[in-house]
Scaffold this motif. Structure first.
Motif, PDB file in Angstrom:
ATOM      1  N   GLY A 288       0.814  -1.209   0.000  1.00 27.08           N
ATOM      2  CA  GLY A 288       0.000   0.000   0.000  1.00 27.08           C
ATOM      3  C   GLY A 288       0.845   1.256   0.000  1.00 27.08           C
ATOM      4  N   GLY A 299      -3.019   2.611  -2.998  1.00 24.74           N
ATOM      5  CA  GLY A 299      -3.368   1.587  -2.014  1.00 24.74           C
ATOM      6  C   GLY A 299      -4.808   1.127  -2.141  1.00 24.74           C
ATOM      7  N   PRO A 343      -4.290  -0.129   3.904  1.00 28.52           N
ATOM      8  CA  PRO A 343      -4.566   0.864   2.869  1.00 28.52           C
ATOM      9  C   PRO A 343      -5.926   1.543   2.983  1.00 28.52           C
ATOM     10  CG  PRO A 343      -3.535  -1.065   1.899  1.00 28.52           C
ATOM     11  CD  PRO A 343      -3.822  -1.411   3.333  1.00 28.52           C
TER      12      PRO A 343
END
Length: 419
Positions: A288, A299, A343
């Motif tokens: 991410g 991400g 993320p």
């Protein structure tokens, strides 16, 4: 979004020591582990609870849905307070409340009393869940947030696994009451420790322009027009619906339709979830950060691809009767799902003003649970009563697919916000 209201001078010492920041991250992560341990004990104890209180699958689903209903309604309130009050006190009070309520769950002699105790667990967890990511975002710079939030969210699979294993063993060896007594104890210690955590200044890692108060209505107006936030919330909600329902019913499925004992089902589910979650969450944090450096919303795009890969695997797992291949497929599905933990949450805190992060997290929690795992345990239980539990879990792969498409759209629209 911007604000014209200057922030009052902080009376809290600035948090500049990396050691202090990592100490706070460790405490918050341990609390998150206990959070999910307490949450998942009930899932593996469910066959015993059903037997004691003579419940249908639909009624058993109410226990999970009612907990989530209370949790989600309390989360925006906690987020609102978290943008205005010392957050460590909200964390500490929340942990102590839910730990006492977990212990009280073991004292329940009626299904109604158990429902009330689980509702109190939901209130306590809301006091913690909405503000912890905003504390972490003020302790670490943006370039590290996905990784440190991934470390924080490793507690989800590890805590779930501990809840599965501990709950299964204690319920089988002693009683489901004992499982709740033991599960509530660690949070009492961590709740006291939380009172002594550092309290970072809001926006401390986002530059001087971020350290401003934001009038609530101004922040709410900006959030309403933040398309990436809402697409992220939609994808997160669909994922939460599916994974929450699967986590709630998987041990019961293994007992009723694959012939496992509750202890074996709890241990096997926990081992697979912990391993896949640990590897997936760490990989997601690293990937991410790398994707975010390459492009805005990278991400989130990676998270969308992860869910698209997980959906067919969830469906396929229910078609396999042999235990080893079934758990191998479940492992892969959970790996791709847990890629998203860091993320998605990093995108939420990075995509809104620092002074509005706790409320944004609380609002996100409201939606992901209101339309997610607050209703999925009951919905899956209802489908299982009408057909079979395996069919209900197969159907549960569809929200994961739709969630992946939503996160791809969120990544396309994402823009970083500092003030």
């Amino acid at each position: 979004m911007s604000s014209t209201t200057a922030v009052a001078p902080s009376t809290t010492p600035a948090v500049s020591s990396a050691r202090t920041s990592y100490y706070a991250l460790l405490i918050l992560s341990l609390i998150n582990l206990v959070n999910y341990l307490d949450r998942y004990i009930v899932t593996v104890a469910l066959p015993y609870i059903k037997q004691d209180f003579q419940l249908t699958n639909t009624q058993a689903g109410y226990l999970g849905s009612f907990f989530m209903l209370v949790f989600m309604l309390a989360s925006p309130v906690s987020g609102f307070l978290g943008d205005r009050l010392p957050r460590r006190y909200l964390v500490a009070a929340g942990v102590l409340l839910w730990s006492l309520a977990t212990g009280a769950s073991g004292l329940a002699t009626t299904f109604f009393a158990l429902m009330v105790a689980r509702a109190c667990v939901g209130i306590g967890e809301a006091g913690y869940g909405a503000v912890a990511p905003s504390i972490i975002s003020d302790l670490f710079p943006r370039q590290q947030r996905t990784r440190v939030l991934s470390f924080f969210y490793i507690a989800i699979p590890v805590g779930a696994a501990a809840g599965y294993g501990l709950g299964g063993w204690l319920s089988e060896a002693y009683s489901w009451h004992m499982a709740f007594f033991v599960g509530g104890a660690p949070g009492l210690v961590l709740g006291v420790m939380a009172f002594f955590m550092p309290e970072p200044q809001r926006g401390a890692m986002d530059g001087p322009e971020a350290q401003t108060k934001l009038p609530f209505l101004v922040g709410l107006q900006g959030l309403a027009s933040n398309k990436s936030f809402w697409w992220t919330t939609a994808g997160y909600t669909l994922m939460t619906f599916s994974i929450g329902g699967l986590g709630y019913w998987l041990p019961t499925f293994l007992v009723n339709e694959r012939g496992m004992s509750p202890g074996t089902a709890g241990f096997s589910s926990g081992a697979v979830t912990a391993t896949a979650g640990l590897v997936g969450t760490l990989a997601g944090g690293w990937l991410g950060d790398k994707m975010d450096r390459r492009m805005e919303g990278g991400g989130l795009r990676m998270s969308g691809v992860g869910l698209l890969a997980a959906a067919p695997l969830m469906f396929l797992a229910m078609k396999v009767d042999s235990h080893v291949p079934m758990f191998a497929i479940i492992f892969l599905a959970q790996f791709f799902i847990f890629l998203n933990s860091g993320p998605i949450n990093a995108a939420i805190v990075n995509g809104v003003p620092p002074a509005f992060r706790a409320f944004a997290m609380g609002l996100n929690v409201l939606f992901i649970h209101m339309l997610g795992d607050a209703i999925s345990p009951t919905a899956i239980g209802k489908v299982a009563d009408l057909s079979s539990l395996s069919f209900a879990i197969e159907l549960n792969a569809l929200p994961v697919l739709l969630g992946g498409l939503s996160l791809l759209m969120a990544g396309k629209l994402f823009r970083h916000v500092t003030a």
